[in-house]
Enzyme design. Structure first.
Site, PDB file in Angstrom:
ATOM      1  N   ASP A  32       0.816  -1.212   0.000  1.00  0.00           N
ATOM      2  CA  ASP A  32       0.000   0.000   0.000  1.00  0.00           C
ATOM      3  C   ASP A  32       0.854   1.269   0.000  1.00  0.00           C
ATOM      4  O   ASP A  32       1.977   1.263   0.500  1.00  0.00           O
ATOM      5  CB  ASP A  32      -0.890  -0.028   1.247  1.00  0.00           C
ATOM      6  CG  ASP A  32      -2.166   0.759   1.070  1.00  0.00           C
ATOM      7  OD1 ASP A  32      -2.377   1.361  -0.007  1.00  0.00           O
ATOM      8  OD2 ASP A  32      -2.960   0.789   2.026  1.00  0.00           O
ATOM      9  N   ARG A  36       0.172   7.528  -2.730  1.00  0.00           N
ATOM     10  CA  ARG A  36       0.566   8.593  -1.780  1.00  0.00           C
ATOM     11  C   ARG A  36       2.039   8.945  -1.927  1.00  0.00           C
ATOM     12  O   ARG A  36       2.430  10.104  -1.819  1.00  0.00           O
ATOM     13  CB  ARG A  36       0.256   8.158  -0.333  1.00  0.00           C
ATOM     14  CG  ARG A  36      -1.161   8.541   0.081  1.00  0.00           C
ATOM     15  CD  ARG A  36      -1.553   7.893   1.383  1.00  0.00           C
ATOM     16  NE  ARG A  36      -1.898   6.495   1.153  1.00  0.00           N
ATOM     17  CZ  ARG A  36      -2.159   5.630   2.117  1.00  0.00           C
ATOM     18  NH1 ARG A  36      -2.089   6.002   3.389  1.00  0.00           N
ATOM     19  NH2 ARG A  36      -2.492   4.392   1.816  1.00  0.00           N
ATOM     20  N   HIS A  49       3.223   3.429  -8.873  1.00  0.00           N
ATOM     21  CA  HIS A  49       3.092   2.001  -9.162  1.00  0.00           C
ATOM     22  C   HIS A  49       4.393   1.454  -9.750  1.00  0.00           C
ATOM     23  O   HIS A  49       4.809   0.344  -9.439  1.00  0.00           O
ATOM     24  CB  HIS A  49       1.932   1.745 -10.128  1.00  0.00           C
ATOM     25  CG  HIS A  49       0.597   2.126  -9.547  1.00  0.00           C
ATOM     26  ND1 HIS A  49       0.247   1.801  -8.261  1.00  0.00           N
ATOM     27  CD2 HIS A  49      -0.454   2.811 -10.065  1.00  0.00           C
ATOM     28  CE1 HIS A  49      -0.980   2.265  -8.015  1.00  0.00           C
ATOM     29  NE2 HIS A  49      -1.424   2.883  -9.089  1.00  0.00           N
ATOM     30  N   SER A  77      -6.618  -5.939  -6.487  1.00  0.00           N
ATOM     31  CA  SER A  77      -7.793  -6.539  -5.848  1.00  0.00           C
ATOM     32  C   SER A  77      -9.000  -6.456  -6.776  1.00  0.00           C
ATOM     33  O   SER A  77      -9.014  -5.678  -7.737  1.00  0.00           O
ATOM     34  CB  SER A  77      -8.103  -5.815  -4.539  1.00  0.00           C
ATOM     35  OG  SER A  77      -8.754  -4.591  -4.798  1.00  0.00           O
ATOM     36  N   LEU A 143      11.830 -20.467  -4.009  1.00  0.00           N
ATOM     37  CA  LEU A 143      10.769 -19.562  -3.547  1.00  0.00           C
ATOM     38  C   LEU A 143       9.573 -19.515  -4.498  1.00  0.00           C
ATOM     39  O   LEU A 143       9.748 -19.373  -5.715  1.00  0.00           O
ATOM     40  CB  LEU A 143      11.349 -18.134  -3.426  1.00  0.00           C
ATOM     41  CG  LEU A 143      10.362 -17.012  -3.113  1.00  0.00           C
ATOM     42  CD1 LEU A 143       9.866 -17.087  -1.676  1.00  0.00           C
ATOM     43  CD2 LEU A 143      11.003 -15.639  -3.364  1.00  0.00           C
ATOM     44  N   SER A 208      -8.574  -5.478   4.326  1.00  0.00           N
ATOM     45  CA  SER A 208      -9.040  -5.124   2.980  1.00  0.00           C
ATOM     46  C   SER A 208      -9.323  -6.333   2.085  1.00  0.00           C
ATOM     47  O   SER A 208      -8.882  -6.387   0.935  1.00  0.00           O
ATOM     48  CB  SER A 208      -8.040  -4.189   2.292  1.00  0.00           C
ATOM     49  OG  SER A 208      -7.923  -2.991   3.018  1.00  0.00           O
ATOM     50  N   GLU A 219       0.481 -13.701  11.992  1.00  0.00           N
ATOM     51  CA  GLU A 219       1.032 -12.543  12.702  1.00  0.00           C
ATOM     52  C   GLU A 219       1.018 -11.347  11.748  1.00  0.00           C
ATOM     53  O   GLU A 219       1.398 -11.485  10.581  1.00  0.00           O
ATOM     54  CB  GLU A 219       2.482 -12.805  13.143  1.00  0.00           C
ATOM     55  CG  GLU A 219       2.633 -13.890  14.185  1.00  0.00           C
ATOM     56  CD  GLU A 219       2.134 -13.477  15.567  1.00  0.00           C
ATOM     57  OE1 GLU A 219       1.997 -12.262  15.832  1.00  0.00           O
ATOM     58  OE2 GLU A 219       1.867 -14.385  16.366  1.00  0.00           O
TER      59      GLU A 219
HETATM   60  C1  V0D Z   1       1.355  -1.877  -8.602  1.00  0.00           C
HETATM   61  C2  V0D Z   1       2.896  -2.219  -6.050  1.00  0.00           C
HETATM   62  C3  V0D Z   1       4.564  -6.398 -10.053  1.00  0.00           C
HETATM   63  C4  V0D Z   1       1.435  -2.537  -6.121  1.00  0.00           C
HETATM   64  C5  V0D Z   1       3.751  -3.061  -6.937  1.00  0.00           C
HETATM   65  C6  V0D Z   1      -1.441  -6.035 -12.298  1.00  0.00           C
HETATM   66  C7  V0D Z   1       0.645  -2.019  -7.296  1.00  0.00           C
HETATM   67  C8  V0D Z   1       3.649  -2.661  -8.382  1.00  0.00           C
HETATM   68  C9  V0D Z   1       3.516  -7.055 -10.656  1.00  0.00           C
HETATM   69  C10 V0D Z   1       3.551  -8.382 -11.243  1.00  0.00           C
HETATM   70  C11 V0D Z   1       1.975  -4.076  -9.601  1.00  0.00           C
HETATM   71  C12 V0D Z   1       2.409  -9.160 -11.317  1.00  0.00           C
HETATM   72  C13 V0D Z   1       2.478 -10.436 -11.864  1.00  0.00           C
HETATM   73  C14 V0D Z   1       3.658 -10.926 -12.322  1.00  0.00           C
HETATM   74  C15 V0D Z   1       4.805 -10.175 -12.256  1.00  0.00           C
HETATM   75  C16 V0D Z   1       4.749  -8.908 -11.726  1.00  0.00           C
HETATM   76  C17 V0D Z   1       2.420  -6.206 -10.538  1.00  0.00           C
HETATM   77  C18 V0D Z   1       0.292  -5.365 -10.678  1.00  0.00           C
HETATM   78  C19 V0D Z   1       0.671  -4.234 -10.020  1.00  0.00           C
HETATM   79  C20 V0D Z   1      -1.132  -5.470 -11.053  1.00  0.00           C
HETATM   80  F1  V0D Z   1       3.720 -12.170 -12.836  1.00  0.00           F
HETATM   81  N1  V0D Z   1       4.159  -5.230  -9.590  1.00  0.00           N
HETATM   82  N2  V0D Z   1       2.853  -5.082  -9.890  1.00  0.00           N
HETATM   83  N3  V0D Z   1       1.153  -6.365 -10.947  1.00  0.00           N
HETATM   84  N4  V0D Z   1       2.329  -2.910  -8.926  1.00  0.00           N
END
Ligand code: V0D
Length: 253
Positions: A32, A36, A49, A77, A143, A208, A219
């Site tokens: 999160d 911001r 992002h 989400s 992992l 959420s 935890e």
């Molecule tokens: C934006 C912060 C990596 C949260 C992190 C589709 C929101 C960066 C992925 C990712 C997002 C997802 C799947 C994958 C590899 C990478 C990602 C989304 C948003 C939403 F196989 N960061 N990330 N996917 N953010």
């Protein structure tokens, strides 16, 4: 004797790595504060992002380094569809971008990429990137890097209940014999252990709609840092606090 240097990182130091015993098997993260973080810098939300994606990399490396078995990152989400269309469009390109940069290294590090969430509604290009990453890392044994994407826990639980109700109506199931373990197998997280530790950044203290069933004994650790600022040392801090809390039950857990 005059000591001209001292140990730079004693065991008790905040920057030290956690005890290799009692490492949480599954860590879940609510990432999160990206918007911001960007706003504070006068940047568009999408810049937050993008910076958040770099933090995903840092935390993956840290988790792998200490022997965490599974790391689930809440990336999108079921509620996030209500965001402005252009923000959603940008977010849906992040898996491709992340994987274009990181997949090779993830393969080399023996990481298994997985997804938890509903495929429906996700753009074909996003699904193609996820499928490729899952396929290319399927035989890895290290992992599990699990992205919760188009995930929401109430819907997950409701769909499990519907499946079970149908099986009962069809006469395939004795509803009175249903166990917690069988119920959990109907959830999207089937096959993953419940999270031992959940981290949420940016000062929000809510679940959420994330892993409601799965976090019954988890935890929780909250950080005031925005997700793009979160780093290895923060992750280790969270794990060390987990270890302090669970040490008390040593032998009884
Ligand atoms: C934006 C912060 C990596 C949260 C992190 C589709 C929101 C960066 C992925 C990712 C997002 C997802 C799947 C994958 C590899 C990478 C990602 C989304 C948003 C939403 F196989 N960061 N990330 N996917 N953010």
């Amino acid at each position: 004797m005059v000591r001209i240097w001292k140990k730079s990182k004693p065991e008790s130091d905040a920057a030290s790595i956690p005890d290799p015993h009692n490492v949480p098997k599954h860590v879940a993260v609510i990432m999160d504060g990206n918007g911001r973080w960007a706003k504070q810098r006068g940047l568009p939300r999408i810049a937050g992002h993008h910076a958040g994606m770099k933090a995903v990399k840092r935390v993956t490396i840290a988790a792998d380094h200490i022997g965490v078995k599974a790391l689930t990152m809440y990336a999108f989400s079921t509620e996030n569809w209500t965001r402005p269309q252009e923000e959603v469009d940008y977010l849906m390109k992040l898996p491709q971008e992340f994987l274009a940069i990181e997949l090779q290294e993830l393969i080399e590090k023996n990481v298994q990429v997985r997804m938890t969430g509903w495929r429906e509604g996700l753009p074909a290009h996003t699904l193609a990137a996820l499928d490729q990453a899952e396929a290319d890392t399927r035989h890895n044994t290290g992992l599990i890097l699990n992205f919760a994407l188009n995930y929401g826990s109430r819907r997950e639980i409701l769909e499990a209940v519907k499946t079970l109700a149908r099986e009962t109506a069809d006469g395939q199931r004795d509803i009175d014999a249903l166990t917690e373990e069988e119920f959990a197998r109907k959830l999207l997280t089937s096959g993953l252990p419940d999270p031992d530790l959940m981290i949420r950044t940016s000062g929000e203290l809510r679940l959420s709609n994330f892993m409601l069933w799965q976090s019954a004994y988890t935890e929780f650790w909250f950080s005031n840092r925005y997700w793009p600022e979160f780093g290895e040392a923060d992750f280790y801090e969270a794990v060390k606090e987990y270890q302090r809390r669970t040490r008390r039950y040593g032998g009884l857990k």
